[in-house]
Write a protein that holds these residues in place. Structure first.
Motif, PDB file in Angstrom:
ATOM      1  N   SER A  62       0.858  -1.180   0.000  1.00  0.00           N
ATOM      2  CA  SER A  62       0.000   0.000   0.000  1.00  0.00           C
ATOM      3  C   SER A  62       0.892   1.225   0.000  1.00  0.00           C
ATOM      4  O   SER A  62       1.974   1.215   0.590  1.00  0.00           O
ATOM      5  CB  SER A  62      -0.938   0.032   1.213  1.00  0.00           C
ATOM      6  OG  SER A  62      -0.214   0.210   2.408  1.00  0.00           O
ATOM      7  N   VAL A  82      -5.355   1.887   4.691  1.00  0.00           N
ATOM      8  CA  VAL A  82      -6.184   1.402   3.583  1.00  0.00           C
ATOM      9  C   VAL A  82      -6.636  -0.043   3.790  1.00  0.00           C
ATOM     10  O   VAL A  82      -7.363  -0.593   2.966  1.00  0.00           O
ATOM     11  CB  VAL A  82      -5.449   1.538   2.224  1.00  0.00           C
ATOM     12  CG1 VAL A  82      -5.092   2.982   1.947  1.00  0.00           C
ATOM     13  CG2 VAL A  82      -4.220   0.646   2.181  1.00  0.00           C
ATOM     14  N   SER A 127      -5.802  -0.259  -2.331  1.00  0.00           N
ATOM     15  CA  SER A 127      -6.165   1.161  -2.306  1.00  0.00           C
ATOM     16  C   SER A 127      -7.631   1.312  -1.933  1.00  0.00           C
ATOM     17  O   SER A 127      -8.440   0.414  -2.165  1.00  0.00           O
ATOM     18  CB  SER A 127      -5.930   1.796  -3.680  1.00  0.00           C
ATOM     19  OG  SER A 127      -6.333   3.163  -3.688  1.00  0.00           O
ATOM     20  N   SER A 172      -5.599   8.379  -1.695  1.00  0.00           N
ATOM     21  CA  SER A 172      -5.095   7.022  -1.863  1.00  0.00           C
ATOM     22  C   SER A 172      -4.805   6.737  -3.330  1.00  0.00           C
ATOM     23  O   SER A 172      -3.783   6.143  -3.672  1.00  0.00           O
ATOM     24  CB  SER A 172      -6.105   6.014  -1.309  1.00  0.00           C
ATOM     25  OG  SER A 172      -5.622   4.692  -1.449  1.00  0.00           O
TER      26      SER A 172
END
Length: 241
Positions: free
Chosen positions: A25, A30, A158, A164
């Motif tokens: 990530s 997330v 995500s 993000s």
């Protein structure tokens, strides 16, 4: 290939596994560890010999999701360290040694611990391995990705949040620059909206897991994971791996 001889041992071990995924990530929050853990656990429930390796040394959380205490985790030495069994899942985390205390590592220290863990765990018999990594992309993660190209496939997690998505674009560029071709994307806390984004970035969209407020009903024990109402979404993602 790194000059460190341990990487040759890592390559030898991972070559025995049909599919190895490094779950990444670009930022924290997330749900990367949640995705890593439930993908690996549901894979093991389907009868696929599966492993989960937690490479987050500073803030590991896969054991919390699985509902195991650090003092319960132990490893038997047999041509390396054999993973701890949680049901049918083979599991390794540094929490067995740190007893859940934070392990602050920087620079060469972090690289050395990562190399050691990757080289000593014996995954014999495992067909699918998910590697949970710290958020972001540190030097040690880049080193592992670069040296294990062709053996490890990245799965990027995500959310549909704008910040993000922008971070994922940067992460994808870094992976591309490292020579990584195939990159998968899992959308967490979403509804499928990132499929178009994945296509625009040349990513393989594996699926999504919707947002739920009652997430605690899905973590903390094997029975909660097995009966989680999100299971169908994870199984759909597993069909792409």
């Amino acid at each position: 290939m790194s000059s460190d001889p341990r990487f040759h041992g890592v390559v030898k071990r991972l070559k025995q596994i049909s599919k190895v995924y490094m779950v990444l990530s670009s930022k924290g929050g997330v749900g990367k560890s949640f995705i890593s853990t439930l993908l690996s656990y549901y894979s093991s429930l389907k009868g696929v010999p599966t492993g989960l390796l937690d490479l987050d040394f500073t803030n590991p959380s896969t054991h919390i999701i699985l509902g195991v205490r650090p003092e319960e985790v132990s490893y038997r030495e047999e041509k390396g360290l054999e993973p701890f069994k949680i049901g049918e899942l083979s599991y390794f985390s540094i929490i067995s040694f740190t007893r859940d205390k934070p392990l602050v590592l920087k620079g060469e220290e972090a690289r050395n611990v990562m190399r050691e863990v990757l080289s000593i765990v014996n995954w014999t018999g495992i067909q699918k391995l998910f590697i949970d990594t710290p958020p972001g992309l540190s030097d040690e993660q880049l080193e592992a990705i670069y040296n294990l190209r062709g053996l490890v496939k990245p799965i990027v997690v995500s959310t549909p949040h704008r910040l993000s998505i922008q971070s994922v674009s940067r992460l994808v560029k870094i992976l591309r620059d490292a020579g990584i071709g195939e990159i998968m994307l899992v959308e967490n806390m979403g509804n499928g909206v990132l499929k178009a984004f994945a296509e625009s970035e040349g990513l393989n969209y594996a699926g999504y897991v919707p947002f739920i407020e009652t997430i605690d009903e899905c973590i903390g024990s094997a029975s909660k994971i097995e009966n989680c109402h999100l299971r169908k979404y994870f199984e759909a993602i597993l069909s792409k791996t």
